[in-house]
Design a protein around this motif. Structure first.
Motif, mmCIF file in Angstrom:
data_model
loop_
_atom_site.group_PDB
_atom_site.id
_atom_site.type_symbol
_atom_site.label_atom_id
_atom_site.label_comp_id
_atom_site.label_asym_id
_atom_site.label_seq_id
_atom_site.Cartn_x
_atom_site.Cartn_y
_atom_site.Cartn_z
ATOM 1 N N ILE A 168 -6.311 -13.446 7.125
ATOM 2 C CA ILE A 168 -7.165 -11.836 6.331
ATOM 3 C C ILE A 168 -7.691 -11.890 5.351
ATOM 4 C CG2 ILE A 168 -7.085 -9.891 6.442
ATOM 5 C CD1 ILE A 168 -4.249 -9.559 8.932
ATOM 6 N N SER A 169 -7.163 -12.568 4.554
ATOM 7 C CA SER A 169 -7.561 -12.538 2.720
ATOM 8 C C SER A 169 -9.187 -13.723 3.417
ATOM 9 C CB SER A 169 -6.949 -12.882 1.717
ATOM 10 O OG SER A 169 -7.943 -13.859 0.968
ATOM 11 N N LEU A 199 -4.006 -8.134 -0.544
ATOM 12 C CA LEU A 199 -5.637 -8.731 -0.053
ATOM 13 C C LEU A 199 -6.155 -7.168 -0.944
ATOM 14 C CD1 LEU A 199 -4.358 -7.630 3.496
ATOM 15 C CD2 LEU A 199 -4.872 -10.220 2.517
ATOM 16 N N ASN A 238 -7.434 1.982 4.353
ATOM 17 C CA ASN A 238 -7.861 0.720 3.913
ATOM 18 C C ASN A 238 -9.253 1.005 3.096
ATOM 19 O OD1 ASN A 238 -7.690 2.830 6.672
ATOM 20 N ND2 ASN A 238 -9.284 1.214 7.461
ATOM 21 N N ARG A 261 -9.671 -22.431 0.461
ATOM 22 C CA ARG A 261 -7.366 -22.544 0.552
ATOM 23 C C ARG A 261 -7.021 -22.767 1.934
ATOM 24 N NH1 ARG A 261 -6.385 -15.910 -0.551
ATOM 25 N NH2 ARG A 261 -9.533 -16.089 0.186
ATOM 26 N N LEU A 271 -5.322 -11.537 -3.973
ATOM 27 C CA LEU A 271 -6.344 -13.100 -2.636
ATOM 28 C C LEU A 271 -7.838 -12.565 -3.113
ATOM 29 C CD1 LEU A 271 -3.816 -11.893 -0.317
ATOM 30 C CD2 LEU A 271 -4.030 -14.395 -1.892
ATOM 31 N N MET A 305 -11.978 -11.389 5.284
ATOM 32 C CA MET A 305 -12.179 -10.954 4.332
ATOM 33 C C MET A 305 -13.465 -11.275 3.427
ATOM 34 S SD MET A 305 -8.868 -8.549 3.080
ATOM 35 C CE MET A 305 -9.842 -7.302 1.734
ATOM 36 N N GLY A 346 -7.595 -3.382 9.663
ATOM 37 C CA GLY A 346 -8.299 -1.917 9.027
ATOM 38 C C GLY A 346 -8.830 -1.943 7.254
ATOM 39 N N ILE A 347 -8.757 -3.050 7.226
ATOM 40 C CA ILE A 347 -9.586 -4.030 5.906
ATOM 41 C C ILE A 347 -10.286 -4.524 6.263
ATOM 42 C CG2 ILE A 347 -9.282 -4.440 3.463
ATOM 43 C CD1 ILE A 347 -6.390 -4.565 3.131
ATOM 44 N N LEU A 358 2.674 4.850 1.219
ATOM 45 C CA LEU A 358 2.312 4.959 2.568
ATOM 46 C C LEU A 358 2.871 6.477 3.065
ATOM 47 C CD1 LEU A 358 5.795 2.340 3.589
ATOM 48 C CD2 LEU A 358 3.916 2.705 4.385
ATOM 49 N N GLN A 363 0.861 -1.303 -0.133
ATOM 50 C CA GLN A 363 -0.570 0.188 0.215
ATOM 51 C C GLN A 363 1.210 1.194 -0.089
ATOM 52 O OE1 GLN A 363 -0.123 -2.682 2.533
ATOM 53 N NE2 GLN A 363 0.228 -1.585 4.310
ATOM 54 N N LEU A 399 -7.993 3.700 13.334
ATOM 55 C CA LEU A 399 -8.443 3.226 12.567
ATOM 56 C C LEU A 399 -7.591 3.567 11.447
ATOM 57 C CD1 LEU A 399 -10.744 0.758 10.357
ATOM 58 C CD2 LEU A 399 -12.055 2.327 10.702
ATOM 59 N N ALA A 400 -6.938 2.424 10.663
ATOM 60 C CA ALA A 400 -6.145 3.254 9.444
ATOM 61 C C ALA A 400 -5.590 2.309 8.787
ATOM 62 C CB ALA A 400 -5.213 3.910 9.910
ATOM 63 N N LEU A 401 -4.517 2.054 7.367
ATOM 64 C CA LEU A 401 -3.961 0.300 7.484
ATOM 65 C C LEU A 401 -2.383 1.004 8.123
ATOM 66 C CD1 LEU A 401 -3.813 -1.791 5.364
ATOM 67 C CD2 LEU A 401 -3.801 0.173 3.625
ATOM 68 N N SER A 402 -1.137 1.341 7.760
ATOM 69 C CA SER A 402 -0.801 1.232 7.792
ATOM 70 C C SER A 402 -0.065 2.313 9.354
ATOM 71 C CB SER A 402 0.507 2.206 6.647
ATOM 72 O OG SER A 402 0.265 1.410 5.717
ATOM 73 N N ALA A 404 -11.139 -2.035 1.080
ATOM 74 C CA ALA A 404 -11.945 -2.577 1.074
ATOM 75 C C ALA A 404 -12.934 -1.833 0.136
ATOM 76 C CB ALA A 404 -12.259 -2.318 2.375
ATOM 77 N N GLU A 414 -3.610 7.738 4.623
ATOM 78 C CA GLU A 414 -4.076 7.393 5.910
ATOM 79 C C GLU A 414 -5.396 8.614 6.117
ATOM 80 O OE1 GLU A 414 -3.728 4.541 7.117
ATOM 81 O OE2 GLU A 414 -1.988 4.091 6.017
ATOM 82 N N LYS A 430 -13.183 -2.165 7.426
ATOM 83 C CA LYS A 430 -14.128 -1.226 6.381
ATOM 84 C C LYS A 430 -15.198 -2.787 5.098
ATOM 85 C CE LYS A 430 -14.395 2.369 5.643
ATOM 86 N NZ LYS A 430 -15.564 3.220 6.097
ATOM 87 N N LEU A 431 -14.788 -3.673 6.181
ATOM 88 C CA LEU A 431 -16.234 -4.419 5.151
ATOM 89 C C LEU A 431 -17.230 -4.569 6.167
ATOM 90 C CD1 LEU A 431 -13.158 -6.931 3.518
ATOM 91 C CD2 LEU A 431 -14.712 -5.146 2.749
ATOM 92 N N GLU A 459 -14.676 -5.595 -2.139
ATOM 93 C CA GLU A 459 -16.067 -5.452 -1.948
ATOM 94 C C GLU A 459 -16.542 -6.444 -3.398
ATOM 95 O OE1 GLU A 459 -19.080 -3.359 0.500
ATOM 96 O OE2 GLU A 459 -17.696 -2.419 0.771
#
Lengths: 236, 300
Positions: free
Chosen positions: B127-128, A125, A91, A213, A129, B131, B159-160, A81, A79, B176-179, A95, A86, B163-164, A99
């Protein structure tokens, strides 16, 4: 392998894939059938703009071409940086892309991911994936973090990590490790139309069933615990 | 001498099990695969690290306001809530159970930095799988409600996952964030993100910012009773049958618009000002009720 060589090798019947910075969107023909081709190249760091471009292409495919198979070409360093990314909840955009891919699956679009060079954490991800089935080219790098950085963060000496990496697929980078754990179905010696056609057949089967999987990881011995634990909790 | 203690409890400071005790109807919680029936992660043992019999997540069933729910509660105090092979498989298994049992909701008490690096590959794939399982549960018409207010927040892949969820409930302490800011500082430099500037970290990743931006649907005090009340209110909402494609089209348009408007901002203060908040510098001082009414004023 260069992107154009990969596309030529996969689609001798023709392809028209636009490249906009590091985002790929287009279509190609395989066995007379149209396939939506989308993804990233040049080790793209997935940011809001990339995630939204890919999501838009997935939604357009669902709307205009019911059932058309999706091929994701994956080359991502992870992702983006940055603080501004952010601030807008990166995220959330990842997401959103996930979806969209999942909706395509439920609307009957089989999907295949092919890791062409790099597949790293968040970028992987959000779409690779999420595909029904994922493959990697021979020299592809698949990882969360390289061993040196991992050693720094976990405070475990690099030598110890390197030693353990030899007999466990659990943490060390490498497409083979993901294959043993069920995350990647197979590693291709080189891209070819017959391998892709077989992959699409596999995806058609998986598109209708649940996520296999964990069970594959158990059969291959890479994830010996996950499937059984999940079954016990699920009560199936 | 009689002393009057203020016994308000903190969600942030509570353990996963204590959070569940405050969230669910008294005595209703049943743990699946409890510590007595489980083994700690052999992968941590191989690295000479201590494990935990629940591998850092408590999964099970219970009731909230009388309604049946399934839950997964991550323990941020164990390995930073990191998702390893067993931890991830327990959450996936719980979501599969939801498909079979059809509870009124699945509650995810998130407290995680994301993938557990010691089990990085298993964690990423898990995690996948989480999701996809969350989306399968939602597609079956079962809401998945995420609760964020623990010490590790919801970062990385979790974090992903957050958001799902159908709905997110967050406290001021929640992030709440990614990195993580530390990762960004390490890679991009302290000028990009000073991870030690806690006020800045909260203005970029904190609960108030996420609520004002609409990334979380409910904002609550740092108190299990407040989280419980918010979930109860969400459960009382009647489910709406949405056209998923139209909903994702709207989401696509909203995210695209937001990127165009706020894409150059680098601090929550700038975003709040652009949202129309009259005194953005006062936002960090507002209590939950004041922030919620501020947000209602903005959407009006």
């Amino acid at each position: 392998m260069k992107l154009n060589d990969i596309l030529d090798a996969l689609f001798p019947e023709g392809h028209r894939v636009d490249r906009n910075d590091k985002v790929l969107i287009g279509e190609a023909t395989l066995g007379g059938q149209s396939i939506a081709v989308l993804g990233t190249t040049d080790a793209a760091a997935v940011d809001h703009a990339i995630a939204l471009s890919l999501a838009a292409a997935v939604l357009a495919t669902i709307e205009k071409h019911p059932g058309r198979p999706l091929l994701f070409l994956v080359d991502t360093s992870g992702q983006a940086l940055s603080r501004s990314q952010e601030l807008l909840c990166l995220n959330g955009s990842l997401a959103h892309l996930a979806e969209c891919v999942d909706l395509a699956r439920r609307r009957g679009h089989p999907s295949v991911a092919l890791v062409t060079a790099n597949a790293v954490s968040g970028g992987f991800l959000s779409f690779g994936l999420m595909a029904d089935v994922a493959y990697a080219l021979q020299d592809a790098q698949v990882r969360v973090m390289d061993l040196r950085a991992m050693s720094r963060v976990t405070k475990i000496p690099l030598e110890q990590l390197g030693e353990l990496a030899g007999n466990s697929p659990i943490f060390a980078p490498g497409a083979e490790n993901y294959q043993r754990m069920g995350g990647i179905e197979a590693i291709w010696p080189s891209p070819s139309p017959s391998l892709l056609a077989a992959a699409l057949d596999e995806a058609v089967g998986r598109c209708r069933a649940g996520d296999p999987r964990m069970a594959i990881g158990r059969v291959r011995g890479g994830r010996q615990l996950a499937a059984t634990i999940a079954e016990r909790v699920a009560g199936d | 001498m009689k002393r009057d203690f203020n016994l308000r409890r903190s969600w942030f400071e509570a353990s996963a099990r204590a959070r569940l005790a405050g969230l669910l109807d008294a005595g209703s919680g049943k743990e699946l695969l409890p510590p007595a029936a489980a083994e700690p992660s052999p992968h941590l043992a191989a690295l000479g690290l201590p494990g935990a019999f629940d591998d850092g997540v408590v999964v099970g069933s219970g009731r909230l306001a009388g309604r049946p729910v399934l839950f997964a509660a991550q323990e941020g105090q164990f390995m930073g809530g990191g998702v390893g092979e067993i931890h991830g498989a327990k959450i996936v298994g719980l979501l599969r159970r939801a498909l079979r049992e059809g509870p009124d909701a699945v509650l995810l008490l998130l407290d995680s930095g994301g993938v557990r690096l010691h089990e990085a590959n298993a964690g990423l794939i898990a995690i996948s799988e989480i999701m996809r399982a969350v989306l399968a549960v939602r597609a079956a018409g079962i809401p998945v409600i995420g609760l964020i207010g623990g010490s590790c927040g919801a970062f990385g892949g979790m974090g992903i996952v957050a958001k799902l969820c159908s709905h997110l409930v967050i406290s001021e302490e929640g992030r709440l964030a990614l990195s993580g800011p530390e990762v960004i500082e390490t890679v991009a430099g302290v000028e990009e993100f000073d991870a030690r500037d806690r006020a800045l970290v909260w203005r970029v990743t904190g609960g108030k910012h996420r609520f004002l931006m609409g990334d979380c649907q409910a904002f609550v005090d740092d108190d299990p009773a407040a989280f419980r009340a918010a979930v109860e209110a969400l459960l009382a909402e009647s489910p709406v049958d949405v056209d998923e494609l139209a909903q994702l089209r709207r989401q696509q348009a909203a995210l695209t618009q937001r990127l165009a408007v706020f894409g150059q901002c680098r601090d929550g203060l700038e975003v709040w000002q652009a949202l129309g908040v009259a005194a953005p510098e006062n936002v960090p001082m507002l209590d939950a009720r004041a922030l919620v009414s501020l947000k209602e004023g903005l959407s009006a």
